[in-house]
Design a protein around this motif. Sequence first.
Motif, short mmCIF file in Angstrom:
data_model
loop_
_atom_site.label_atom_id
_atom_site.label_comp_id
_atom_site.label_asym_id
_atom_site.label_seq_id
_atom_site.Cartn_x
_atom_site.Cartn_y
_atom_site.Cartn_z
N CYS A 58 17.10 -13.09 -8.31
CA CYS A 58 16.25 -12.70 -9.44
C CYS A 58 14.81 -12.45 -8.96
CB CYS A 58 16.31 -13.73 -10.56
SG CYS A 58 15.61 -13.16 -12.12
N ALA A 59 14.65 -11.54 -8.01
CA ALA A 59 13.33 -11.23 -7.45
C ALA A 59 12.37 -10.71 -8.51
CB ALA A 59 13.47 -10.21 -6.32
N SER A 60 12.90 -10.08 -9.55
CA SER A 60 12.06 -9.69 -10.69
C SER A 60 12.80 -10.03 -11.97
CB SER A 60 11.70 -8.21 -10.65
OG SER A 60 12.82 -7.41 -10.94
N ALA A 61 12.03 -10.43 -12.95
CA ALA A 61 12.59 -10.81 -14.26
C ALA A 61 11.87 -10.01 -15.33
CB ALA A 61 12.45 -12.31 -14.50
N THR A 62 12.64 -9.27 -16.11
CA THR A 62 12.07 -8.52 -17.23
C THR A 62 12.31 -9.32 -18.49
OG1 THR A 62 12.52 -6.43 -16.11
CG2 THR A 62 12.09 -6.34 -18.49
N LEU A 63 11.23 -9.65 -19.17
CA LEU A 63 11.29 -10.42 -20.41
C LEU A 63 11.11 -9.45 -21.58
CD1 LEU A 63 8.81 -13.20 -19.26
CD2 LEU A 63 11.29 -13.16 -18.96
N ASN A 64 12.12 -9.35 -22.41
CA ASN A 64 12.04 -8.49 -23.59
C ASN A 64 11.89 -9.39 -24.81
OD1 ASN A 64 12.43 -5.92 -22.28
ND2 ASN A 64 14.49 -6.65 -21.84
N PHE A 65 10.91 -9.06 -25.65
CA PHE A 65 10.63 -9.91 -26.80
C PHE A 65 9.91 -9.12 -27.90
CE2 PHE A 65 7.23 -10.21 -23.73
CZ PHE A 65 6.06 -10.17 -24.47
N TRP A 66 9.95 -9.72 -29.09
CA TRP A 66 9.25 -9.18 -30.25
C TRP A 66 8.02 -10.02 -30.51
CZ3 TRP A 66 10.67 -4.83 -32.67
CH2 TRP A 66 11.99 -4.41 -32.59
N MET A 67 7.02 -9.39 -31.08
CA MET A 67 5.87 -10.11 -31.61
C MET A 67 5.55 -9.52 -32.97
SD MET A 67 3.34 -10.63 -28.38
CE MET A 67 2.37 -11.91 -29.17
N LYS A 68 5.12 -10.38 -33.87
CA LYS A 68 4.72 -9.93 -35.20
C LYS A 68 3.22 -10.14 -35.33
CE LYS A 68 5.13 -12.24 -39.08
NZ LYS A 68 5.58 -13.01 -40.19
N ASN A 69 2.52 -9.08 -35.69
CA ASN A 69 1.09 -9.17 -35.88
C ASN A 69 0.74 -8.47 -37.18
OD1 ASN A 69 -1.60 -9.61 -35.55
ND2 ASN A 69 -1.82 -8.40 -33.68
N ASN A 70 0.15 -9.22 -38.09
CA ASN A 70 -0.22 -8.70 -39.41
C ASN A 70 0.97 -8.03 -40.09
OD1 ASN A 70 -2.91 -9.59 -39.20
ND2 ASN A 70 -3.40 -7.80 -37.94
N GLY A 71 2.14 -8.66 -40.00
CA GLY A 71 3.34 -8.18 -40.68
C GLY A 71 4.09 -7.08 -39.96
N GLN A 72 3.56 -6.58 -38.86
CA GLN A 72 4.19 -5.50 -38.11
C GLN A 72 4.90 -6.06 -36.88
OE1 GLN A 72 4.21 -2.25 -39.11
NE2 GLN A 72 3.13 -2.94 -40.93
N CYS A 73 6.15 -5.66 -36.69
CA CYS A 73 6.91 -6.08 -35.52
C CYS A 73 6.71 -5.07 -34.39
CB CYS A 73 8.39 -6.17 -35.86
SG CYS A 73 8.77 -7.48 -37.04
N GLN A 74 6.51 -5.59 -33.20
CA GLN A 74 6.35 -4.73 -32.04
C GLN A 74 7.15 -5.32 -30.89
OE1 GLN A 74 2.27 -4.00 -30.94
NE2 GLN A 74 2.82 -2.57 -29.34
N LYS A 75 7.91 -4.47 -30.20
CA LYS A 75 8.73 -4.92 -29.08
C LYS A 75 7.95 -4.75 -27.78
CE LYS A 75 13.32 -5.07 -27.33
NZ LYS A 75 14.69 -4.79 -27.54
N PHE A 76 8.07 -5.76 -26.91
CA PHE A 76 7.40 -5.74 -25.61
C PHE A 76 8.41 -5.97 -24.50
CE2 PHE A 76 4.09 -6.89 -28.58
CZ PHE A 76 3.00 -6.17 -28.12
N SER A 77 8.07 -5.47 -23.34
CA SER A 77 8.87 -5.68 -22.13
C SER A 77 7.88 -5.97 -21.01
CB SER A 77 9.69 -4.43 -21.83
OG SER A 77 10.56 -4.66 -20.77
N VAL A 78 7.99 -7.17 -20.43
CA VAL A 78 7.07 -7.60 -19.39
C VAL A 78 7.87 -7.92 -18.14
CG1 VAL A 78 5.40 -9.38 -18.71
CG2 VAL A 78 5.39 -8.49 -21.05
#
Length: 169
Positions: A58-78
């Motif tokens: 696992c030399a690299s790990a991609t973390l996929n997640f949601w965040m909610k800000n002011n009622g809006q959902c946004q998907k992130f990939s780090v």
Amino acid sequence: MKFVLLALFVAVASANMQQKHTRQWRSVRTAANNIEKIQENGELRGFFTDIICEGVDCASATLNFWMKNNGQCQKFSVVGNKIQGSEDYNAEFSGQNVFTFCHQSKNLLVFCFQNTDVNGLVTDVVHAAVRPGHRFNKEDQIVYTDLVKQHGINEENILNIESADICRK
């Protein structure tokens, strides 16, 4: 003939070690020494969907997640890249981060990270996620609470975010 079989075995084993592995997760608890960072609309309050490991060990790990800000959902990939000679990863998100998977079992993943934001504020976070279909149980809670304490975070700063993950629905 033995050499050919051994070479074939090594080739298959090496290919398997470098495969991409994806596991689905559902966030259930989060804790931080700076609790405002993980409260609703906090810049470190995320809800995991999956983690993708790539490369040998696992030399690299991609973390996929949601965040909610002011009622809006946004998907992130780090993407985090493993620090050589360590089990820790470096990643950029809302500042600089060093993270590790501080506990892994079949149904529970505890993700520990230290975030240094653009103002230099350092926040330690311990985040728990479970496999879909698994209920966060008493044994999971004991493991998680012990890790929170080990990272110097007060138990009062543990937030149950299980029902707050509205973005996945």
